[in-house]
Design a protein around this motif. Sequence first.
Motif, PDB file in Angstrom:
ATOM      1  N   VAL A   1      -3.257 -14.277  -7.958  1.00 36.27           N
ATOM      2  CA  VAL A   1      -4.720 -14.172  -7.953  1.00 36.27           C
ATOM      3  C   VAL A   1      -5.335 -15.557  -8.122  1.00 36.27           C
TER       4      VAL A   1
ATOM      5  N   LEU B   1      -5.886 -10.273   0.361  1.00 37.77           N
ATOM      6  CA  LEU B   1      -7.132  -9.562   0.100  1.00 37.77           C
ATOM      7  C   LEU B   1      -8.191 -10.550  -0.367  1.00 37.77           C
TER       8      LEU B   1
ATOM      9  N   LEU C   1     -11.886 -10.812  -2.122  1.00 38.78           N
ATOM     10  CA  LEU C   1     -12.827 -10.056  -2.942  1.00 38.78           C
ATOM     11  C   LEU C   1     -14.101 -10.884  -3.070  1.00 38.78           C
TER      12      LEU C   1
ATOM     13  N   LEU D   1      -6.792  -4.865 -11.622  1.00 39.17           N
ATOM     14  CA  LEU D   1      -5.891  -5.517 -10.663  1.00 39.17           C
ATOM     15  C   LEU D   1      -4.622  -4.725 -10.347  1.00 39.17           C
TER      16      LEU D   1
ATOM     17  N   PHE E   1      -4.264  -3.164  -6.893  1.00 37.02           N
ATOM     18  CA  PHE E   1      -4.005  -3.934  -5.681  1.00 37.02           C
ATOM     19  C   PHE E   1      -2.617  -4.557  -5.632  1.00 37.02           C
TER      20      PHE E   1
ATOM     21  N   TYR F   1      -0.632  -6.293  -1.935  1.00 40.21           N
ATOM     22  CA  TYR F   1      -0.994  -7.637  -1.498  1.00 40.21           C
ATOM     23  C   TYR F   1      -0.142  -8.699  -2.178  1.00 40.21           C
TER      24      TYR F   1
ATOM     25  N   LEU G   1      -4.517 -12.523  -3.685  1.00 41.78           N
ATOM     26  CA  LEU G   1      -5.909 -12.103  -3.835  1.00 41.78           C
ATOM     27  C   LEU G   1      -6.753 -13.349  -4.046  1.00 41.78           C
TER      28      LEU G   1
END
Length: 282
Positions: free
Chosen positions: A3, A34, A36, A111, A114, A118, A121
Amino acid sequence: MHVTAIISTKGGVGKTTTAANIGGLAADAGLRVLLLDLDVQPTLSSYYTLPVRAPAGCYELLAYNECRPSQLICKTAIRGLDLVVSNDAQGQLNTLLLHAPDGRLRLRNLLPLFRPHYDLLLIDTQGARSVLLEMATLAADQLLSPVTPEVLAARELRRGTIQLLKDLAPYSHLGIVPPPMQLLINRVHPVSSNARAVQGALRQVLAGEPGISVLDTSVPAIEAYPRAATAALPVHREEYRRPSGRQAPAALDTMRALASELYPQWRDRFALVNGRLTDATC
C-alpha cells in the motif's frame, strides 16, 4: 498487497498524475493494481476511461463499510488496473470520520477486503491537512510525497507534511507507526539546475528526520505528461522514446526508474515494460 499513499498537504504538486502513471506502468508489468481516489476533487477518477463502472465508491466504502467488489471496483481501460472512485463531492467523509471512534483507522481496518485481489494499492489524497489524509497515512506501508523544485515548496513540506507525520506519532502506542516517506522531485525543467539544488537542500534539511528520504529519480517537466492525461493513457505509452535533441529521458525510462526505486521487488518486471507493445494488452 503493498500500500502506497501519495500525500502532500500542498495542492498542485502532481499527486494524481504520479498515482495514475505508476499504476499504469505497474499494471503493464503484470501486477494487479488498485487505485483509490480519496481526493474530493476526483481527478484520478476521471483520468482513465472506465468500461466497467461500479455504482458505489469511496463514500460507501468508508461511510458504510461496503465490501462487495461488484459495488466498489471500476475497471479501467488498462488491463490489470482497477479503481475505486471518489464520490464525496460534498466533503462529508471528513466530518463523518472526524467524529467516528475509528475514523483515522477505518481504511487500515478495511484493507483485508482488497489484499487477496491486488499486488499494489495506490491511494491518491487531497492536497490539504484532513482526517482523510491522516487515515491514508496510517493505512499505508509507504508514503510518496511529490515536491516541486522550489524553495517555498520545500518549506511547506516541513511545515505541513512532515508535521503531519509527527502529529501521528502517538499512534505508535497502538502498534501503528507512520510508514517511511520518500520525496519525489517533480516537474523539473530539463535545462535547470534548480532541481539538483533543491534535492541537495532537502537531503541536508532532512538529514536528522528518521524515515524520510529523497528519491534519486526525478520527473522532468515535459509535454508528455499532460498529453498522456488528455489521451487517457499512462505516460510510458505516450512517450516510449526520447525525442531527438532533448536532454530529459523518455517518459518510459523515467517511470521505469521511479517504479524500480519505489518497488525494487518488482524491478525485473518493470524492466520488461515496453510502451510500443502495451496496446496489445489493453
